[in-house]
Design a protein around this motif. Structure first.
Motif, PDB file in Angstrom:
ATOM      1  N   PHE A   7      -1.887   3.864  -2.335  1.00 48.57           N
ATOM      2  CA  PHE A   7      -1.202   2.851  -1.646  1.00 48.57           C
ATOM      3  C   PHE A   7       0.154   2.426  -2.350  1.00 48.57           C
ATOM      4  O   PHE A   7       0.297   1.908  -3.508  1.00 48.57           O
ATOM      5  CB  PHE A   7      -1.384   1.747  -0.690  1.00 48.57           C
ATOM      6  N   ALA A  20      -1.194  -6.168  -0.680  1.00 53.73           N
ATOM      7  CA  ALA A  20      -1.784  -5.459  -1.839  1.00 53.73           C
ATOM      8  C   ALA A  20      -3.083  -6.263  -1.742  1.00 53.73           C
ATOM      9  O   ALA A  20      -3.842  -5.550  -1.915  1.00 53.73           O
ATOM     10  CB  ALA A  20      -0.718  -5.726  -2.166  1.00 53.73           C
ATOM     11  N   ALA A  24      -5.852  -3.215  -1.800  1.00 55.48           N
ATOM     12  CA  ALA A  24      -6.946  -3.266  -2.952  1.00 55.48           C
ATOM     13  C   ALA A  24      -7.871  -2.611  -3.189  1.00 55.48           C
ATOM     14  O   ALA A  24      -8.685  -1.210  -3.778  1.00 55.48           O
ATOM     15  CB  ALA A  24      -6.570  -4.278  -4.151  1.00 55.48           C
ATOM     16  N   VAL A  29      -3.816   0.395  -5.272  1.00 51.20           N
ATOM     17  CA  VAL A  29      -2.352  -0.180  -5.395  1.00 51.20           C
ATOM     18  C   VAL A  29      -1.734  -0.353  -6.433  1.00 51.20           C
ATOM     19  O   VAL A  29      -2.000  -0.945  -7.298  1.00 51.20           O
ATOM     20  CB  VAL A  29      -2.853  -0.872  -4.626  1.00 51.20           C
ATOM     21  N   GLY A 164      -5.919  -3.342  -8.518  1.00 50.16           N
ATOM     22  CA  GLY A 164      -4.138  -2.991  -7.835  1.00 50.16           C
ATOM     23  C   GLY A 164      -3.463  -4.028  -8.857  1.00 50.16           C
ATOM     24  O   GLY A 164      -3.269  -4.556 -10.036  1.00 50.16           O
TER      25      GLY A 164
END
Ligand code: FAD
Length: 389
Positions: A7, A20, A24, A29, A164
């Motif tokens: 993503f 996010a 995550a 991410v 992330g």
């Protein structure tokens, strides 16, 4: 070198950070931010109020669905409470009887703790209001101050904890789709991902243009605010936020000072927006007209962008014509207070899952959030839309 992720999120304001946070744990991410720090634009410039009666029915549902998380976030999310008691009063003056009735009807539909105040009760709560013109108030006792920095940082920290990554100074300059993946040039790096999430605030249509998507028709509106000295002889700390029934002014206590705004909504192109002197002058004039506050000189002034689509609702969903392109947009004047339900719901939809049960229990559906609703030929501004806000 191309970095491959699951993503890729564009924009590290509250919209990008919250989605996010919920994505995550489920994939790789990367969160791309053009500025050198996240939260530089709208997210860092809000009035920080959580108010469940504010906005359209969809916005109210997202706000109510966000309360549980903001009130009791998971352990480790923040060292400070995210919400603290404030309360809010819509203040009616002569000629605003119908507006006050409308606020009363909306507020009663969201809480049974709503209170209709007489002019005397309104004045007792906010003794600086000029009594002559007061016709009464509508009190929302559960409106709360938000610690926006703690909320935003909590999302970013949670995202990092699950692997992330936030990349600042990473302006997205090009997006192209090859096969089942997006290729994105940002800063001095290139990324590939099957799903790109467009959470670029006032710039979501600029990102759409780079990607070849049809724009949503986002409109950025400037709202200015300022901080000033409270009156010396009264303790203002416990006052609720006061908002004109026509939403043409507001003030509230803010860390030992007062925060005021003309509650303007002036359409402007996306930019690092600054307050116009006239906005501040008009606000001072208005506040001195409705109250006995004396505002010699604001100690700080600023402006931010509130970005809306035609129906005043938020947008969260895959583009109906461009595969793998997901919108997290149109946060308007409610991006912080809706961020928990919006982030969690958008993360679920981006993973191909239904609206999570908690948000669904507030009546939220994928269709209500979908960008496709704006493209339907029958799209008309709904009766409860608040385009002026
Ligand atoms: C005066 C004022 C008062 C407000 N009061 C409240 C309130 O009381 N309660 C409330 O809930 N909300 C309030 N809001 C609204 C709230 O601040 C916004 O809804 C929210 O911050 C929007 O968040 P966002 O992440 O969509 O946008 P932003 O915070 O603007 O984030 C978007 C990010 O995308 C980045 N970006 C753009 N283009 C690119 C690119 N090409 N590449 C990489 N990054 C890019 C930008 O740099 C920016 O950081 C208020 C707003 C204002 C201005």
């Amino acid at each position: 070198m191309i970095e491959h992720v699951d993503f890729l999120i564009i924009g590290a304001g509250i919209a990008g950070a919250s989605v996010a946070y919920w994505l995550a744990p489920h994939g790789r991410v990367v969160l791309l931010e053009r500025e050198s720090q996240p939260g530089y634009h709208s997210t860092g410039r809000s009035a920080a109020l959580f108010m469940e009666s504010y906005g359209t029915a969809q916005v109210r549902a997202l706000t109510m669905a966000s309360r549980a998380f903001l009130q009791a976030p998971p352990a480790g999310f923040s060292e400070h409470p995210l919400l603290s008691p404030r309360g809010a009063v819509f203040v009616g003056t002569r000629g605003q009887e119908a507006l006050l009735e409308r606020h009363w009807a909306v507020l009663r539909s969201v809480t049974d703790r709503a209170q209709r105040l007489s002019p005397q009760q309104t004045h007792a709560m906010l003794p600086v209001l000029r009594a002559e013109a007061l016709i009464g108030g509508v009190y929302e006792p559960d409106a709360a101050d938000m610690d926006v920095h703690a909320i935003h940082q909590g999302y970013l920290r949670g995202m990092r904890r699950h692997g992330g990554r936030l990349v600042c100074n990473a302006e997205v300059r090009a997006l192209s789709r090859t096969g089942a993946r997006w290729r994105v040039d940002a800063g001095d790096a290139t990324y590939e991902a099957p799903v790109v999430l467009n959470a670029a605030g006032a710039w979501v249509d600029a990102i759409a243009q780079l990607a070849g998507a049809e724009p949503l028709g986002i409109e950025a509106r400037r709202r200015s605010a300022f901080v000033f000295e409270p009156p010396r002889d009264i303790d203002t700390a416990g006052w609720p936020m006061a908002i004109g029934a026509d939403e043409d002014w507001y003030f509230k206590p803010d860390a030992g000072m007062m925060l005021g705004s003309p509650a303007n909504a002036d359409p402007v192109p996306p930019q690092d927006v600054q307050p116009e002197e006239l906005d501040i002058a008009m606000a001072i004039h208005k506040l001195e007209e409705v109250s006995t506050l004396v505002i010699r000189r604001p100690t700080r002034t600023w402006a931010g962008l509130r970005s809306f689509v035609a129906d005043g609702d938020l947008v969260g969903g895959f583009d109906d014509r461009l595969p793998g392109f997901f919108w997290v947009a149109a946060q308007g004047g409610y991006g912080i207070q809706t961020s928990a339900a919006m982030g969690e719901t958008c993360a679920a939809l981006a993973r191909g899952l239904p609206v999570p049960p908690h948000s669904a229990s507030f009546g939220l559906t994928a269709e209500m959030l979908s960008p496709a609703r704006l493209r339907a030929p029958a799209t008309a501004v709904r009766a409860d839309a608040q385009p002026a806000h």
